[in-house]
Design an enzyme around this catalytic site. Sequence first.
Site, PDB file in Angstrom:
ATOM      1  N   PHE A  38      37.119  45.689  36.442  1.00  0.00           N
ATOM      2  CA  PHE A  38      38.041  44.569  36.271  1.00  0.00           C
ATOM      3  C   PHE A  38      37.229  43.354  35.825  1.00  0.00           C
ATOM      4  O   PHE A  38      36.338  42.895  36.534  1.00  0.00           O
ATOM      5  CB  PHE A  38      38.763  44.249  37.584  1.00  0.00           C
ATOM      6  N   GLU A  39      37.571  42.840  34.647  1.00  0.00           N
ATOM      7  CA  GLU A  39      36.876  41.678  34.105  1.00  0.00           C
ATOM      8  C   GLU A  39      37.903  40.646  33.648  1.00  0.00           C
ATOM      9  O   GLU A  39      39.072  40.966  33.443  1.00  0.00           O
ATOM     10  CB  GLU A  39      35.969  42.094  32.939  1.00  0.00           C
ATOM     11  N   ASN A  40      37.448  39.404  33.477  1.00  0.00           N
ATOM     12  CA  ASN A  40      38.328  38.288  33.118  1.00  0.00           C
ATOM     13  C   ASN A  40      39.458  38.158  34.142  1.00  0.00           C
ATOM     14  O   ASN A  40      40.637  38.247  33.832  1.00  0.00           O
ATOM     15  CB  ASN A  40      38.900  38.469  31.705  1.00  0.00           C
TER      16      ASN A  40
END
Length: 582
Positions: free
Chosen positions: A362-364
């Site tokens: 999970f990024e941003n």
Amino acid sequence: MNTPLVEYNKTRNKNNVLRISIFLFALLSTGGTILYLIYNGSPIKIDYQRDISAVWVNEEKQINTRILVEKENYISVNFLIENIDDGIHMNEDQTMVIVTPSKNIVFLKENEKSVRINDDINQLSIPAYVTESGEAYLSKEMIEAVYPVKFTILKNGELKLAKDKGKRTTATIIKQPLIDEVKLRQEPSLLSPYYETIEIHEQIQILSEKGDMLYVETKNGTKGYVNQDSVDHKEEEAIVINSPLPIYPSAPINEPIRLTWEAVYTKNPTPSNLGKMDGLNVVSPTWFHLEDEKGTLKNLASSSYMEWAKSRDYHVWALFSNNFDPELTHQVLKDYETRKRMIDTLLHYVAIYKLDGINIDFENVNLEDGPLFTQFVREVSASLHQVGKVVSVDVTFISTSGNWSAFLEREKLAEVVDYMMVMAYDEHWGSSPVAGSVASIPWVEANLQRLLEQVPSEKVVLGVPLYTRLWKEEVTDAGDISVSSEALSMSKAAKWIKERNLTPIYEEETGQDFVSYQEGNVTYKMWLENETSLKKRAKITNKYNLAGVATWARFFGTDDAFATLHDTFLTLEARGDAMPNL
């Protein structure tokens, strides 16, 4: 016949004797009092002030943590978070989720007598979860039903907490010469008033020491001070309380990690076209992606890829991504039922594809959603550990970038996952205003040291880039320098260098080979990922006893790259420098 002078002397002598007698009596009385105080202490008795709103944890009194609801004891959730388990989470709709250290998931609703533990519904005689004045409380019986703890209601009405793997020290009150009885005092001084008399041979619990006084608890639950000389037979014993729920352990593999990510954007690679990849033992295809706010997952999994991976004895940890969409991520993380829907889908895919684990990427993510992400990972980890699967999470190095780094609660995440993949690259990202290395060796090592202050080395897997960036610095008509870049695989970078008949030079500052090429008003620069840098990254992995390496991504690399990593680890092992098996 007595003269007046003789009579006067007799009277004076009698008065002197009387004065001396009075003085001696006063002296003896004072001395006796002093001796009494020295040996027996103050005779002043006071009442012990008990607090039925408190819970005692060893010698610490936790005030305002307890309430009575229809004579049943309820304990503050804030107290539980601080003293038992920080995996207690309140959802926006005021439902509560507990992920216990034993990897069980408990779901509660306010004032309801039913509790969901994993997928089983349990009926209770009283509500397990209530609120009062805006604060949440759990019943004592509920807490003892899910945690290895024991609450004891003492004779004085106070509540005492014992936790598994704690320790207690007990002793016995003994008779001493010149002392009538042993008194439990308010302060660590014999001159302090006392609460009660302790019987000889009574067993007490020692809570702490202060000088020549002990802070103890009697069988009545009263706490106070006694002299060290008043006790004997000190014994320390472990507190053992069995878990009331099944214990699901973590599931790391018993060998160093040699992983590569398989980037799958639309379709999977043809297995027959895949190279040898020496030393590899884990593949992580990017198969599952968040699709909508209902928690639907896009599935790109391939049975033929699974068959190929298993034919090579690879572990398969499929990657699950949030599509780097912060708003969508918030919508699916804020609600327990949506989180559970995603987890149930992952469990379904794990079963039908026979996956060995899940890699969470999970990024941003919005900074304020960091705790929600941590809670999701807790729930995923508990669910997958219950079926014996590996859980890993991808993180960046520590920085102030909110959506890309600061939202990650690395210490808490490390407590629940098997591995933490640190994406140790993009020191200079694609749109960086300054040309530079993707991941210079000093930059990697310095940031790794900082990460290891929060995360145990045996859980960290070092991300290794198999790509580089070709930087283009162009002088504009205005005299400024325009900087742009494109990512190149290792083979394309080598081809570009060969076509221009360039010879890389070693750059001490970055620990990498470097090339530069001038063409008109344009300067091209490239910091290479090759044998030089890969050997250094392998050595860093071993130097810090990390869990292994993870390369991004398989299609960027070459068979030579995997062989270099493998051979370097074998050489280090032969020298006795290799990381021990986990």
